[in-house]
Design a protein around this motif. Structure first.
Motif, PDB file in Angstrom:
ATOM      1  N   ASP A 187       0.999  -1.277   0.042  1.00 37.74           N
ATOM      2  CA  ASP A 187       0.087   0.039  -0.010  1.00 37.74           C
ATOM      3  C   ASP A 187       0.812   1.466   0.091  1.00 37.74           C
ATOM      4  O   ASP A 187       0.299   2.177  -0.386  1.00 37.74           O
ATOM      5  CB  ASP A 187      -1.002   0.077   1.177  1.00 37.74           C
ATOM      6  CG  ASP A 187      -1.976  -1.285   1.196  1.00 37.74           C
ATOM      7  OD1 ASP A 187      -2.679  -1.017   0.419  1.00 37.74           O
ATOM      8  OD2 ASP A 187      -1.450  -2.263   1.946  1.00 37.74           O
ATOM      9  N   ARG A 188       2.209   1.257   0.628  1.00 38.12           N
ATOM     10  CA  ARG A 188       2.853   2.345   0.478  1.00 38.12           C
ATOM     11  C   ARG A 188       4.480   1.902   0.592  1.00 38.12           C
ATOM     12  O   ARG A 188       4.775   0.710   0.990  1.00 38.12           O
ATOM     13  CB  ARG A 188       3.207   3.183   1.879  1.00 38.12           C
ATOM     14  CG  ARG A 188       1.474   3.830   1.896  1.00 38.12           C
ATOM     15  CD  ARG A 188       1.447   4.935   1.103  1.00 38.12           C
ATOM     16  NE  ARG A 188       0.138   5.865   1.572  1.00 38.12           N
ATOM     17  CZ  ARG A 188      -0.882   5.893   1.117  1.00 38.12           C
ATOM     18  NH1 ARG A 188      -1.229   4.798   0.170  1.00 38.12           N
ATOM     19  NH2 ARG A 188      -1.862   6.620   1.394  1.00 38.12           N
ATOM     20  N   LEU A 189       5.378   2.580  -0.221  1.00 36.10           N
ATOM     21  CA  LEU A 189       6.632   2.258  -0.144  1.00 36.10           C
ATOM     22  C   LEU A 189       7.585   3.333  -0.026  1.00 36.10           C
ATOM     23  O   LEU A 189       7.202   4.443  -0.601  1.00 36.10           O
ATOM     24  CB  LEU A 189       6.999   1.466  -1.606  1.00 36.10           C
ATOM     25  CG  LEU A 189       8.534   1.040  -1.899  1.00 36.10           C
ATOM     26  CD1 LEU A 189       8.736  -0.055  -0.619  1.00 36.10           C
ATOM     27  CD2 LEU A 189       8.701   0.520  -3.131  1.00 36.10           C
ATOM     28  N   SER A 190       8.602   3.383   0.669  1.00 35.31           N
ATOM     29  CA  SER A 190       9.542   4.466   0.909  1.00 35.31           C
ATOM     30  C   SER A 190      10.403   4.798   0.053  1.00 35.31           C
ATOM     31  O   SER A 190      10.971   3.902  -0.667  1.00 35.31           O
ATOM     32  CB  SER A 190       9.996   4.207   2.383  1.00 35.31           C
ATOM     33  OG  SER A 190      11.295   5.129   2.620  1.00 35.31           O
ATOM     34  N   ILE A 191      10.758   6.059  -0.146  1.00 32.12           N
ATOM     35  CA  ILE A 191      12.051   6.564  -0.883  1.00 32.12           C
ATOM     36  C   ILE A 191      12.578   7.224   0.060  1.00 32.12           C
ATOM     37  O   ILE A 191      12.309   8.551   0.606  1.00 32.12           O
ATOM     38  CB  ILE A 191      11.769   7.373  -2.136  1.00 32.12           C
ATOM     39  CG1 ILE A 191      11.255   6.268  -3.035  1.00 32.12           C
ATOM     40  CG2 ILE A 191      12.997   7.956  -2.428  1.00 32.12           C
ATOM     41  CD1 ILE A 191      10.747   7.051  -4.425  1.00 32.12           C
ATOM     42  N   LEU A 192      13.832   7.125   0.649  1.00 34.39           N
ATOM     43  CA  LEU A 192      14.669   7.703   1.626  1.00 34.39           C
ATOM     44  C   LEU A 192      15.572   8.664   1.073  1.00 34.39           C
ATOM     45  O   LEU A 192      16.326   8.442   0.406  1.00 34.39           O
ATOM     46  CB  LEU A 192      15.342   6.621   2.465  1.00 34.39           C
ATOM     47  CG  LEU A 192      16.352   7.242   3.484  1.00 34.39           C
ATOM     48  CD1 LEU A 192      15.693   7.889   4.599  1.00 34.39           C
ATOM     49  CD2 LEU A 192      16.951   6.014   4.267  1.00 34.39           C
ATOM     50  N   VAL A 193      15.455  10.044   1.819  1.00 32.08           N
ATOM     51  CA  VAL A 193      16.396  10.999   1.394  1.00 32.08           C
ATOM     52  C   VAL A 193      16.910  11.670   2.583  1.00 32.08           C
ATOM     53  O   VAL A 193      16.366  11.630   3.587  1.00 32.08           O
ATOM     54  CB  VAL A 193      15.745  12.149   0.361  1.00 32.08           C
ATOM     55  CG1 VAL A 193      15.212  11.320  -1.166  1.00 32.08           C
ATOM     56  CG2 VAL A 193      14.598  12.801   1.110  1.00 32.08           C
TER      57      VAL A 193
ATOM     58  N   MET B  68       2.175   6.678  -8.056  1.00 27.06           N
ATOM     59  CA  MET B  68       2.689   7.657  -7.158  1.00 27.06           C
ATOM     60  C   MET B  68       1.777   7.669  -5.907  1.00 27.06           C
ATOM     61  O   MET B  68       2.369   8.195  -4.914  1.00 27.06           O
ATOM     62  CB  MET B  68       2.778   8.955  -7.863  1.00 27.06           C
ATOM     63  CG  MET B  68       3.743   9.030  -8.916  1.00 27.06           C
ATOM     64  SD  MET B  68       5.585   8.443  -8.578  1.00 27.06           S
ATOM     65  CE  MET B  68       5.712   9.839  -7.474  1.00 27.06           C
ATOM     66  N   ALA B  69       0.685   7.291  -5.883  1.00 27.79           N
ATOM     67  CA  ALA B  69      -0.279   7.313  -5.020  1.00 27.79           C
ATOM     68  C   ALA B  69       0.210   6.372  -3.740  1.00 27.79           C
ATOM     69  O   ALA B  69      -0.011   6.489  -2.439  1.00 27.79           O
ATOM     70  CB  ALA B  69      -1.772   6.872  -4.941  1.00 27.79           C
ATOM     71  N   LYS B  70       1.142   5.368  -3.866  1.00 25.97           N
ATOM     72  CA  LYS B  70       1.665   4.398  -3.138  1.00 25.97           C
ATOM     73  C   LYS B  70       3.064   5.041  -2.639  1.00 25.97           C
ATOM     74  O   LYS B  70       3.660   4.232  -1.558  1.00 25.97           O
ATOM     75  CB  LYS B  70       2.101   3.146  -3.556  1.00 25.97           C
ATOM     76  CG  LYS B  70       0.543   2.339  -4.019  1.00 25.97           C
ATOM     77  CD  LYS B  70       0.785   0.847  -4.533  1.00 25.97           C
ATOM     78  CE  LYS B  70      -0.357   0.297  -4.465  1.00 25.97           C
ATOM     79  NZ  LYS B  70      -0.288  -1.041  -4.828  1.00 25.97           N
ATOM     80  N   VAL B  71       3.592   5.746  -3.170  1.00 23.58           N
ATOM     81  CA  VAL B  71       5.076   6.409  -2.909  1.00 23.58           C
ATOM     82  C   VAL B  71       4.885   7.429  -1.823  1.00 23.58           C
ATOM     83  O   VAL B  71       4.214   8.379  -1.863  1.00 23.58           O
ATOM     84  CB  VAL B  71       5.844   6.843  -4.178  1.00 23.58           C
ATOM     85  CG1 VAL B  71       7.206   7.524  -3.697  1.00 23.58           C
ATOM     86  CG2 VAL B  71       5.844   5.780  -5.140  1.00 23.58           C
ATOM     87  N   PHE B  72       5.932   7.158  -0.850  1.00 23.91           N
ATOM     88  CA  PHE B  72       5.889   8.445   0.109  1.00 23.91           C
ATOM     89  C   PHE B  72       7.383   8.622   0.387  1.00 23.91           C
ATOM     90  O   PHE B  72       8.537   7.758   0.144  1.00 23.91           O
ATOM     91  CB  PHE B  72       5.405   7.997   1.640  1.00 23.91           C
ATOM     92  CG  PHE B  72       6.071   6.920   2.328  1.00 23.91           C
ATOM     93  CD1 PHE B  72       6.803   7.061   3.427  1.00 23.91           C
ATOM     94  CD2 PHE B  72       5.711   5.613   2.131  1.00 23.91           C
ATOM     95  CE1 PHE B  72       7.463   6.151   4.101  1.00 23.91           C
ATOM     96  CE2 PHE B  72       6.477   4.443   2.911  1.00 23.91           C
ATOM     97  CZ  PHE B  72       7.177   4.861   3.859  1.00 23.91           C
ATOM     98  N   VAL B  73       7.756   9.943   1.033  1.00 26.94           N
ATOM     99  CA  VAL B  73       9.106  10.486   1.213  1.00 26.94           C
ATOM    100  C   VAL B  73       9.484  10.060   2.713  1.00 26.94           C
ATOM    101  O   VAL B  73       8.785  10.526   3.454  1.00 26.94           O
ATOM    102  CB  VAL B  73       9.497  11.604   1.035  1.00 26.94           C
ATOM    103  CG1 VAL B  73      10.738  12.151   1.364  1.00 26.94           C
ATOM    104  CG2 VAL B  73       9.146  12.054  -0.606  1.00 26.94           C
ATOM    105  N   THR B  74      10.566   9.400   2.914  1.00 26.78           N
ATOM    106  CA  THR B  74      11.192   9.335   4.445  1.00 26.78           C
ATOM    107  C   THR B  74      12.473  10.161   4.355  1.00 26.78           C
ATOM    108  O   THR B  74      13.290  10.296   3.505  1.00 26.78           O
ATOM    109  CB  THR B  74      11.707   8.036   4.662  1.00 26.78           C
ATOM    110  OG1 THR B  74      10.646   6.837   4.812  1.00 26.78           O
ATOM    111  CG2 THR B  74      12.260   7.875   6.072  1.00 26.78           C
ATOM    112  N   PHE B  75      12.216  11.276   5.246  1.00 27.82           N
ATOM    113  CA  PHE B  75      13.395  12.194   5.412  1.00 27.82           C
ATOM    114  C   PHE B  75      13.999  11.939   6.676  1.00 27.82           C
ATOM    115  O   PHE B  75      13.381  11.984   7.833  1.00 27.82           O
ATOM    116  CB  PHE B  75      12.811  13.577   5.445  1.00 27.82           C
ATOM    117  CG  PHE B  75      13.569  14.809   5.387  1.00 27.82           C
ATOM    118  CD1 PHE B  75      14.800  14.773   4.563  1.00 27.82           C
ATOM    119  CD2 PHE B  75      13.274  15.799   6.019  1.00 27.82           C
ATOM    120  CE1 PHE B  75      15.626  15.841   4.533  1.00 27.82           C
ATOM    121  CE2 PHE B  75      14.218  16.996   6.075  1.00 27.82           C
ATOM    122  CZ  PHE B  75      15.381  17.101   5.459  1.00 27.82           C
ATOM    123  N   ALA B  76      15.384  11.954   6.584  1.00 22.57           N
ATOM    124  CA  ALA B  76      16.171  11.781   7.905  1.00 22.57           C
ATOM    125  C   ALA B  76      16.275  13.050   8.653  1.00 22.57           C
ATOM    126  O   ALA B  76      16.751  14.143   7.954  1.00 22.57           O
ATOM    127  CB  ALA B  76      17.495  11.162   7.442  1.00 22.57           C
TER     128      ALA B  76
END
Length: 364
Positions: free
Chosen positions: A257-263, A294-302
């Protein structure tokens, strides 16, 4: 509301914020949490999450660690034993952890933990464990693990574990599945599902990962819950050891349902937007022809990052992509406190487009 915090009225863009902490209590400032409004909380301490009384309008998720095997497939290198939360210690004060002799057992352990928290029958969980080669006593409740920790955690970790883990003391239980201290299914009003921290890095194949994630997604969806997968940067070396490759990532995104992109500063080399786009390209399939949902993508921010990168995150979430979900990963930063602290300024610039205290015009 404290002058050092933001509330929903400040969040002018439709950004949903996820944080891997227990949700705020209603007797706290509900509109804010460590300096920002939180839409979904994820924690390994399910008992604490379930103990928070009604009154907060967000959602909660069970934060599940993806168990790894004790050695990297095809090498002699060991891996760090799997954590237990809340931490269990033996009488000597040394932390207790769990290690698994095979990748199949590590994957099954994660599945059993997820099935249990979502309300599957213990007999169904026992079948999954047995099919992976566990013995009949392998599944252990958290309470029993605490009570019997002196005998249960009697092994030493893999002596071939690579730095920085070599020599780090742990007491280890081998091929035991330690369940969480409560079940998220027992908080139905707020329960969203599972946040799966997929950083196995034990050399599992892309086919194994593809099958495993699809299996867990079905486990969640069958019970009416959702699955979010967090992992390392998709263009980095770490995900390859977890079986997340250009060949498998498109199928993983389709299943969850969601997958992270870490930046963040430590990962993106000063170009958060470019790094995000490189990782997004990993989701387009082996030949690059796919179109990620893109509705499944989210941003993970350190949150160890700086304000320049925070402003780029803000642009990603408002102008340069369709992503509208942001996970703040603390990255060893303590949150809250005075508005002048760098971590609070980073939160302000990334979610709200301005610094604390608020300037007269927003940062572009």
């Amino acid at each position: 509301m404290s002058e050092n915090t933001f509330g929903p009225a400040d969040l002018t863009a439709p950004i949903r914020i996820l944080h891997n902490r227990v949700q705020p209590r209603p007797d706290d400032t509900i509109d804010s949490y460590d300096g920002f409004p939180i839409g979904m909380a994820a924690s390994q301490n399910i008992a604490n999450m379930n103990a928070v009384p009604a009154g907060w309008d967000g959602e909660i998720a069970h934060f599940q660690w993806a168990h790894r095997a004790s050695a990297i497939e095809g090498t002699e290198k060991g891996t760090k034993p799997n954590p237990i939360s809340p931490t269990i210690r033996r009488a000597d004060g040394i932390v207790c952890r769990v290690q698994y002799s095979t990748i199949a057992k590590a994957m099954a352990a994660s599945k059993v933990c997820i099935m249990t928290t979502l309300g599957y029958d213990p007999a169904e969980c026992a079948v999954v464990a047995a099919d992976a080669g566990f013995d009949s006593s392998a599944i252990v409740s958290y309470a029993d693990a605490v009570d019997g920790c002196e005998a249960l955690f009697a092994d030493d970790p893999n002596p071939d574990a690579t730095p920085p883990y070599a020599g780090e003391p742990y007491h280890v239980a081998t091929d035991r599945i330690i369940l969480a201290n409560a079940r998220i299914v027992d908080n139905p009003a707020q329960a969203w599902g599972i946040v799966y921290d997929y950083e196995a890095q034990d050399g599992r194949s892309s086919d194994a990962t593809r099958t495993h994630i699809a299996d867990l997604a079905e486990v969640c969806h069958t019970k009416g819950f959702k699955l979010l997968v967090y992992t390392n940067p998709l263009d980095g070396a770490g995900v390859l050891q977890s079986g997340l490759t250009r060949d498998s990532l498109g199928d993983v995104l389709a299943a969850v349902d969601r997958l992270s992109i870490l930046v963040g500063t430590a990962y993106s080399g000063g170009n958060v937007v470019g790094h995000f786009r490189r990782q997004l390209a990993m989701l387009t399939g082996p030949d690059g022809s796919g179109s990620p949902d893109m509705a499944k993508v989210f941003v993970t921010f350190a949150l160890s990052s700086g304000e320049v990168d925070a402003r780029q995150v803000r642009r990603l979430l408002t102008e340069l992509s369709a992503v509208r979900m942001l996970w703040y990963w603390p990255d060893l930063q303590t949150l809250g406190g005075d508005r002048s602290r760098t971590v609070n300024r980073v939160i302000a610039a990334s979610a709200y487009g301005h610094l604390m205290p608020r300037p007269s015009t927003a940062i572009a």
